[in-house]
Write a protein that holds these residues in place. Structure first.
Motif, PDB file in Angstrom:
ATOM      1  N   ASP A   1      45.322 -53.386 -22.494  1.00  0.00           N
ATOM      2  CA  ASP A   1      43.919 -53.186 -22.867  1.00  0.00           C
ATOM      3  C   ASP A   1      43.682 -51.756 -23.351  1.00  0.00           C
ATOM      4  OD1 ASP A   1      42.946 -55.823 -22.056  1.00  0.00           O
ATOM      5  OD2 ASP A   1      43.358 -55.155 -20.022  1.00  0.00           O
TER       6      ASP A   1
ATOM      7  N   ALA B   1      37.884 -54.111 -29.624  1.00  0.00           N
ATOM      8  CA  ALA B   1      37.093 -53.525 -28.545  1.00  0.00           C
ATOM      9  C   ALA B   1      35.618 -53.612 -28.926  1.00  0.00           C
ATOM     10  CB  ALA B   1      37.511 -52.083 -28.279  1.00  0.00           C
TER      11      ALA B   1
ATOM     12  N   GLY C   1      36.394 -52.151 -23.349  1.00  0.00           N
ATOM     13  CA  GLY C   1      37.085 -53.423 -23.497  1.00  0.00           C
ATOM     14  C   GLY C   1      36.788 -54.313 -22.306  1.00  0.00           C
ATOM     15  N   THR C   2      37.333 -55.515 -22.325  1.00  0.00           N
ATOM     16  CA  THR C   2      37.064 -56.468 -21.244  1.00  0.00           C
ATOM     17  C   THR C   2      38.123 -56.426 -20.144  1.00  0.00           C
ATOM     18  OG1 THR C   2      38.198 -58.187 -22.511  1.00  0.00           O
ATOM     19  CG2 THR C   2      35.805 -58.039 -22.748  1.00  0.00           C
ATOM     20  N   GLY C   3      39.181 -55.635 -20.335  1.00  0.00           N
ATOM     21  CA  GLY C   3      40.228 -55.531 -19.333  1.00  0.00           C
ATOM     22  C   GLY C   3      40.594 -54.094 -19.055  1.00  0.00           C
ATOM     23  N   ASP C   4      41.388 -53.886 -17.990  1.00  0.00           N
ATOM     24  CA  ASP C   4      41.739 -52.539 -17.561  1.00  0.00           C
ATOM     25  C   ASP C   4      43.255 -52.383 -17.398  1.00  0.00           C
ATOM     26  OD1 ASP C   4      41.081 -49.916 -16.817  1.00  0.00           O
ATOM     27  OD2 ASP C   4      41.009 -50.413 -14.684  1.00  0.00           O
TER      28      ASP C   4
ATOM     29  N   ARG D   1      45.188 -51.388 -26.795  1.00  0.00           N
ATOM     30  CA  ARG D   1      44.281 -51.986 -27.783  1.00  0.00           C
ATOM     31  C   ARG D   1      43.036 -51.131 -27.968  1.00  0.00           C
ATOM     32  NH1 ARG D   1      45.047 -57.285 -29.454  1.00  0.00           N
ATOM     33  NH2 ARG D   1      43.471 -56.647 -30.962  1.00  0.00           N
TER      34      ARG D   1
END
Length: 343
Positions: A243, A146, A236-239, A246
């Motif tokens: 994610d 992250a 993070g880059t995702g939802d 992580r």
């Protein structure tokens, strides 16, 4: 059962035992571990989900992620190289030991930090975190999968407003207030929740307010107003569910790194739990990521002893064993109930 299988099973049970000490939202400990032949499976427990405060289950996943990282730390401290799979569903993750190797000193230090980490809600000192230390924490977060966005002064004021807004929204929701009262305050003999001993006598008057649990504790709040604290957003880059899992792993890695550097970390999840204020946090990231939570980082007062440990569920309630390894796993669970995580 072969000696090798015996060894792996014992390591997996002890890893699940160590994961009991991971931080979780309101100390709900919403995880369950299943030890099978050669692998450790992680499941979420909806019965310990905050249904009103966390209806989407994001904080449950974040909490399970911290436990997953704790288990990995314990395996590494025993010299087990391992692989982790995170399928989109149940189990949330599967951990498989691959082979035994020499224990790296860093792995031992991480395990030691796992045992001394605390959630300290007292104010921090007026000493700034050194830039070198902050860079180290940012790197640890990135190694965990992250990112950590350190807030500028104007963004700290914006965060303070978001925290106040989210607090007011939850305080005026009767269902959330009732749910919160079930998990916070008192002696917590059932092994979950936040006891009075871990709560300040009064909410500190800080620039960015701490969560007001509407329950007073017995811990002195400390002097000062956190003027030297550093605030950041973990993102993070995702939802998706993976994610958030992580994100929890990265939070655990960051927290252990901070503990090693004598840096206090206080998670601020309130703004992420309300859609409007979560969008405010995302705006601080210029729309490049999805916030998991905000954190306060500060220098610990060396004169203060650590706050008491929060309670934990007995090993038998969170660790299940399948296969002929039951005898070994039972022994590990008994060790776990002594209250000491073991490598």
């Amino acid at each position: 059962m072969s000696e090798h299988t015996d060894e792996i099973t014992r390591a997996l049970v002890q890893a699940a035992d160590a994961a009991r000490y991971a931080p979780s939202i309101h100390n709900t400990q919403p995880w369950r571990w299943v030890v099978r032949a050669g692998r450790l499976e992680l499941f979420g427990v909806v019965e310990r989900q905050l249904r009103e405060q966390d209806p989407s289950g994001r904080m449950l996943l974040l909490s399970c992620g911290t436990a997953l990282h704790h288990a990995q730390v314990a395996l590494s401290a025993e010299g087990w190289r391992h692989e982790v799979r995170r399928p989109a569903g149940e189990p949330l993750a599967t951990v498989r030991p691959i082979e035994r190797e020499a224990v790296h000193p860093e792995a031992t230090r991480h395990f030691q930090m796992l045992q001394v980490r605390r959630t300290d809600r007292r104010t921090v000192t007026d000493d700034q975190i050194p830039e070198e230390t902050l860079r180290h924490l940012i790197k640890a977060t990135e190694e965990g999968g992250a990112w950590l966005h350190v807030l500028r002064r104007d963004q700290v004021i914006e965060l303070a407003a978001a925290v106040d807004q989210s607090q007011q929204a939850q305080d005026t929701d009767e269902r959330i207030s009732q749910e919160r009262a079930e998990w916070v305050g008192g002696d917590r003999p059932e092994g979950t929740g936040i006891p009075a001993s871990a709560l300040p006598e009064e909410v500190p008057l800080t620039t960015v307010a701490e969560r007001d649990f509407q329950s007073r504790g017995t811990l002195p709040a400390g002097a000062g107003h956190d003027q030297a604290a550093t605030y950041a957003v973990l993102y993070g880059t995702g939802d998706d569910a993976v994610d958030w899992l992580r994100g929890g792993e990265a939070l655990s890695r960051l927290w252990l790194a901070a503990t090693e550097q004598a840096v206090s970390l206080l998670p601020l999840s309130g703004p992420v739990e309300i859609p409007s204020t979560r969008q405010t946090l995302r705006g601080m990231l210029a729309g490049t990521g999805y916030p998991f939570l905000a954190v306060r980082l500060g220098t610990l007062d060396p004169a203060h002893s650590a706050p008491p440990k929060t309670p934990r569920l007995p090993a038998g309630q969170v660790i299940e064993v399948h296969s002929e390894a039951g005898r070994i796993a039972h022994g590990g669970a008994e060790d776990a109930e002594t209250g000491e995580a073991k490598p």
